[in-house]
Design an enzyme around this catalytic site. Structure first.
Site, short mmCIF file in Angstrom:
data_model
loop_
_atom_site.label_atom_id
_atom_site.label_comp_id
_atom_site.label_asym_id
_atom_site.label_seq_id
_atom_site.Cartn_x
_atom_site.Cartn_y
_atom_site.Cartn_z
N GLU A 58 2.88 -8.17 15.89
CA GLU A 58 3.88 -9.23 16.02
C GLU A 58 4.43 -9.13 17.45
O GLU A 58 4.92 -8.07 17.83
CB GLU A 58 5.02 -8.92 15.04
N HIS A 89 5.29 -5.31 17.85
CA HIS A 89 5.48 -4.65 16.56
C HIS A 89 4.13 -4.42 15.88
O HIS A 89 3.53 -5.34 15.33
CB HIS A 89 6.41 -5.51 15.68
N1 CAA Z 1 -4.90 6.35 10.24
C1 CAA Z 1 -6.15 5.95 10.54
N2 CAA Z 1 -7.00 5.43 9.65
C2 CAA Z 1 -6.58 5.32 8.38
C3 CAA Z 1 -5.28 5.73 7.98
C4 CAA Z 1 -4.44 6.26 8.97
N3 CAA Z 1 -3.19 6.66 8.69
N4 CAA Z 1 -5.16 5.49 6.65
C5 CAA Z 1 -6.31 4.96 6.24
N5 CAA Z 1 -7.16 4.85 7.27
C6 CAA Z 1 -8.52 4.30 7.24
C7 CAA Z 1 -9.44 5.18 6.45
O1 CAA Z 1 -10.00 6.18 7.26
C8 CAA Z 1 -10.49 4.20 6.00
O2 CAA Z 1 -11.38 3.96 7.05
P1 CAA Z 1 -12.92 3.75 6.80
O3 CAA Z 1 -13.05 2.53 5.96
O4 CAA Z 1 -13.43 3.60 8.16
O5 CAA Z 1 -13.36 4.96 6.09
C9 CAA Z 1 -9.71 2.91 5.78
O6 CAA Z 1 -8.51 3.06 6.54
C10 CAA Z 1 -9.36 2.68 4.33
O7 CAA Z 1 -8.67 3.82 3.87
P2 CAA Z 1 -8.83 4.45 2.43
O8 CAA Z 1 -10.19 4.14 1.90
O9 CAA Z 1 -8.40 5.86 2.48
O10 CAA Z 1 -7.72 3.77 1.54
P3 CAA Z 1 -7.42 2.24 1.26
O11 CAA Z 1 -8.66 1.43 1.16
O12 CAA Z 1 -6.47 2.29 0.14
O13 CAA Z 1 -6.66 1.75 2.57
C11 CAA Z 1 -4.62 1.30 3.64
C12 CAA Z 1 -5.52 2.37 3.02
C13 CAA Z 1 -5.34 0.69 4.84
C14 CAA Z 1 -3.38 2.01 4.10
C15 CAA Z 1 -4.35 0.21 2.56
O14 CAA Z 1 -3.87 0.80 1.38
C16 CAA Z 1 -3.37 -0.83 3.02
O15 CAA Z 1 -3.70 -1.76 3.73
N6 CAA Z 1 -2.08 -0.68 2.59
C17 CAA Z 1 -1.00 -1.59 2.97
C18 CAA Z 1 -0.54 -1.18 4.35
C19 CAA Z 1 0.58 -2.07 4.83
O16 CAA Z 1 1.05 -2.98 4.18
N7 CAA Z 1 1.02 -1.76 6.05
C20 CAA Z 1 2.15 -2.46 6.63
C21 CAA Z 1 3.37 -1.65 6.36
S1 CAA Z 1 4.77 -2.44 6.99
C22 CAA Z 1 4.82 -2.01 8.58
O17 CAA Z 1 4.08 -1.24 9.10
C23 CAA Z 1 5.86 -2.69 9.37
C24 CAA Z 1 7.22 -2.12 9.30
O18 CAA Z 1 7.94 -2.38 10.24
C25 CAA Z 1 7.77 -1.36 8.19
#
Ligand code: CAA
Length: 283
Positions: free
Chosen positions: A152, A140
């Site tokens: 996971e 996961h």
């Molecule tokens: N693909 C690739 N890279 C990405 C991306 C994507 N979709 N979105 C963001 N990034 C990268 C950016 O390019 C950036 O990289 P650099 O530092 O190298 O430039 C970095 O991530 C940070 O992005 P941003 O500066 O644009 O924005 P941010 O600091 O707000 O980070 C985030 C974005 C990483 C999404 C952050 O907001 C975060 O961690 N959010 C929570 C995400 C989370 O909880 N995910 C789990 C969801 S639950 C799940 O997935 C399981 C399920 O079963 C539902």
């Protein structure tokens, strides 16, 4: 058991992310989906992500090309006949997954491990659709896959230690951190995350605070990178509802009942970022 060639089934957000990290780690990857246009869209996202890495000086143009060269398009699931591992990231529907795993079981040689990226469906039930339940396992990944460190690893009832170890080693090779969990509804991640999101929706539904206020409290007060309602939009409200229903049904406990407001938004087609509207509106 050595993994060299991988098929990723499903070229959506999760599947393309998984294919990207596998190809970067040096694996040969077949990116498979039902239609050419789906796979091309997935490859387009990967190419864009890699270009950003080149722009930022983290990857050379040559490395980017090498990664792209390790990725091959597939629109025929029979191409799985010469891979070592299949990672399924198709739609969250048990009937579809069971059918797909039965098909993969008949196509692939005996040594092949069949992994699912399901976010909450029972690995044990998916495994039961095959004649190799000891080689079926959950992997996961978290969204966005290229950024999030966690994978996971879910052991089905029959998953063998050997298969677990192969997948654990391979996950580390991807630069990710494997965490071992057993097969119960929502595993660990969504058993804890989704009730929090659902509670945030109840908090909005009951008029305790505005959506912005709820998100702000969790961002600034708990240091979460996104507030729970923003995160719900990011994950997809249909996915959130589906996982809550899986928890509700799986445990038979009303503490997992999905908030009526979540149901209403999903019925309205307000599914979050992907449809341009969820709790927030998007361009
Ligand atoms: N693909 C690739 N890279 C990405 C991306 C994507 N979709 N979105 C963001 N990034 C990268 C950016 O390019 C950036 O990289 P650099 O530092 O190298 O430039 C970095 O991530 C940070 O992005 P941003 O500066 O644009 O924005 P941010 O600091 O707000 O980070 C985030 C974005 C990483 C999404 C952050 O907001 C975060 O961690 N959010 C929570 C995400 C989370 O909880 N995910 C789990 C969801 S639950 C799940 O997935 C399981 C399920 O079963 C539902």
């Amino acid at each position: 058991m050595n993994v060299e060639k991988i098929m990723v089934v499903g070229a959506g957000q999760m599947g393309s992310g998984i294919a990207q990290v596998c190809a970067i780690a040096g694996y040969e990857v077949l990116l498979n989906d039902l239609k050419q246009e789906f796979v091309e869209r997935g490859l387009g996202v990967i190419a864009k992500n890699l270009s950003r890495q080149v722009e930022k000086g983290r990857m050379s143009a040559e490395e980017k090309q090498n990664v792209l060269d390790r990725l091959t398009i597939s629109v025929d699931v029979n191409d799985a006949k010469d891979v070592d591992l299949v990672i399924e990231a198709a739609v969250e529907n048990m009937e579809i997954k069971a059918k797909l795993f039965a098909q993969l079981d008949s196509i692939t040689p005996e040594h092949v491990i069949l992994a699912s990226n399901t976010s909450s469906l029972p690995i044990t039930e998916i495994a039961a659709a095959t004649k190799r339940p000891e080689k079926v396992i959950g992997m996961h990944f978290m969204n966005p896959v290229p950024v999030m460190k966690l994978v996971e690893i879910i052991r089905g009832l029959a998953t063998s230690d050997e298969v677990y170890e192969v997948i654990e080693t391979m996950t580390k090779k991807l630069g990710k951190v494997p965490v071992e969990v057993n097969d119960f509804p929502g595993f660990v991640s969504n058993r804890i995350l989704m009730p929090m999101i659902n509670e945030a929706i109840y908090t909005l539904y009951e008029g305790v605070a505005s959506k912005e206020a709820i998100d702000e409290v969790m961002k600034l007060g708990m240091n979460h990178p996104m507030g729970p309602l923003t995160l719900a939009d990011f994950i997809g409200l249909d996915t959130c509802l589906y996982i809550m229903e899986t928890l509700h049904e799986g445990f038979g406990d009303d503490k997992y009942r999905p908030c009526p407001l979540l149901r209403k938004y999903v019925k309205a087609g307000w599914l979050g970022r992907k449809t341009g509207r969820g709790f927030y509106e998007y361009e």
